[in-house]
Design a protein around this motif. Sequence first.
Motif, PDB file in Angstrom:
ATOM      1  N   PRO A   1       9.456   3.040  -4.932  1.00 20.28           N
ATOM      2  CA  PRO A   1       9.687   1.665  -5.395  1.00 20.28           C
ATOM      3  C   PRO A   1      10.281   0.742  -4.343  1.00 20.28           C
ATOM      4  N   SER A   2      11.091   1.287  -3.419  1.00 19.33           N
ATOM      5  CA  SER A   2      11.731   0.428  -2.421  1.00 19.33           C
ATOM      6  C   SER A   2      10.708  -0.259  -1.528  1.00 19.33           C
ATOM      7  N   CYS A   3       9.515   0.306  -1.411  1.00 20.57           N
ATOM      8  CA  CYS A   3       8.467  -0.317  -0.604  1.00 20.57           C
ATOM      9  C   CYS A   3       8.086  -1.676  -1.172  1.00 20.57           C
TER      10      CYS A   3
ATOM     11  N   ALA B   1       8.201  -7.599  -0.867  1.00 19.33           N
ATOM     12  CA  ALA B   1       8.627  -8.909  -1.373  1.00 19.33           C
ATOM     13  C   ALA B   1       9.443  -9.656  -0.321  1.00 19.33           C
ATOM     14  N   GLU B   2      10.317  -8.932   0.384  1.00 21.84           N
ATOM     15  CA  GLU B   2      11.131  -9.557   1.432  1.00 21.84           C
ATOM     16  C   GLU B   2      10.246 -10.046   2.580  1.00 21.84           C
ATOM     17  N   ALA B   3       9.218  -9.259   2.919  1.00 26.81           N
ATOM     18  CA  ALA B   3       8.315  -9.664   4.001  1.00 26.81           C
ATOM     19  C   ALA B   3       7.505 -10.894   3.600  1.00 26.81           C
ATOM     20  N   PHE B   4       7.041 -10.955   2.344  1.00 29.16           N
ATOM     21  CA  PHE B   4       6.335 -12.150   1.878  1.00 29.16           C
ATOM     22  C   PHE B   4       7.257 -13.360   1.877  1.00 29.16           C
ATOM     23  N   ALA B   5       8.533 -13.158   1.545  1.00 32.77           N
ATOM     24  CA  ALA B   5       9.498 -14.258   1.594  1.00 32.77           C
ATOM     25  C   ALA B   5       9.670 -14.752   3.037  1.00 32.77           C
TER      26      ALA B   5
ATOM     27  N   SER C   1       0.828  -1.208   0.000  1.00 33.47           N
ATOM     28  CA  SER C   1       0.000   0.000   0.000  1.00 33.47           C
ATOM     29  C   SER C   1       0.861   1.257   0.000  1.00 33.47           C
ATOM     30  N   LEU C   2       1.952   1.247   0.761  1.00 36.99           N
ATOM     31  CA  LEU C   2       2.840   2.411   0.798  1.00 36.99           C
ATOM     32  C   LEU C   2       3.446   2.690  -0.575  1.00 36.99           C
ATOM     33  N   ALA C   3       3.676   1.641  -1.358  1.00 40.65           N
ATOM     34  CA  ALA C   3       4.198   1.843  -2.712  1.00 40.65           C
ATOM     35  C   ALA C   3       3.219   2.644  -3.554  1.00 40.65           C
TER      36      ALA C   3
END
Length: 493
Positions: A269-271, A276-280, A261-263
Amino acid sequence: MSFFQSLLSLFLGKQDDALAASQAAGAVSNAPGASVVALLSPFGDPQVDGPEGVMMRGLSMRSEVALKVSSKKIEMSGEGALAGRLAAAAEVALEQALLVNADVVIWGTVAAESGDLNIRLFPVRQEPLTKPGAVGLGDLLRVPVNFSVEISDLIYAAILAAVPPRNELHLREILIELGPVLDRLSETFQAGPSGLTDNQMFSAQATYGNCLAALAGRTRNVEMMNIAAETLWKALEMPAAASLPLDAGMAQSHRAACYMSLADLSDEPSCLTTAAEAFASAADAFGADSQPDDWALAQMNRGHALYRHGANSNEPRSLQAAIQAYGEALKVFTRGRSPARWSELMNSQGITLAQLAESFSGTALAEQAVECFMKALEVRRREAVPGLWAASQNNLGAALFSLGKATGDNSLLQRAASSFRGAMEVYREAGSTNNVHVLQKNIGRVERLLETRGVSVTPEGAEGDSESADGDESGEEADAPDAGGDTTGKKPD
């Protein structure tokens, strides 16, 4: 005035004009009564006064929740994976909710070993876990059986946050009540709720963070969304997170949704890479062997985040990583086991391959994209899911158009026009005038390109039972119609 009060005052002030316009158009009405109807299922023996009695007393004075009590207990019976048992219990909850027009079902158990009251919420209208504040089947709030007033506030907030607003008026009613409750809870969590075990503290912190995410998402507030993400991270830093992998995986998924949502809200873009890292991390917590469905869903959502990053930042490595994540999810969501998920993944892979094809020479990637869309259409039948069928037909048309331009094969352009026409028929039937207009433009581009090659368009039915076309040779670009319910969608550059 507190931060919560300032936020709501600003948002509700802006909302007044939209609400007045909606009321004038008859879109909403000032219906009296509570904003949320909750159905409470027994946590133990319905004949014995148990924790549901404590909850009834705690919620009886809450103005925005009308509480109804069921005599039938919802249980996770049988054997097999937890996800399957939760899904079966959710079907029972939905059946009960529909009988009394409830918005959300409150159910759960009393843990024999720990004595925890394990509370689950099942919203009748489900939202994807990529949406901030969404409540999944795996979400669990662990509290003492005789919980405090502060925990009663948290339960109340979780109920309000779990229900997607029906319209602008309903949103306003929920926010007016949810904001002050979260304001009180902010003081509670700054000091630390008393009387909780380590597991209960982690659970309470994660639930509070997801409630903040729901408020931030509904008010589209960047500062609040960052606070929600930080609150969820505080929970994940607690030692108890390591001993509660399913709970930790859900908290990571909710944190990822905040950054998705922040993206959008901050255009940063870094959001998306953080998401992606959090989903991983969520996938790691679930485990491919322990919770395969949750693991695969986290991999799929990781793919969505990576696709968006790659498409928005023109970063091929992110697109390649997205394809890899989709491939991992396909190990669990096979066509035979989960046809709907499989077709969604086929469609998402096709979109990503088509985007990646723009960064490399040759036609191999575009050909793979066409193959993915054709496979998706084997499951997405027009008569069963017309919106999803139209989305994949449109995506197929875009890929065929690109191939036809690159190879000079006019039959591919004819097929692209057919796919666009099929999608346009569905959107016209649905009254989606914007998508109809976009597809008319895309068909026009195909026809003009064929005319430059001295070929007339042959009307024929759509293939299979597409998103935008690429630009034609004159440099024109097509607009992107709605993705028809998919999480991702190819947007032209």
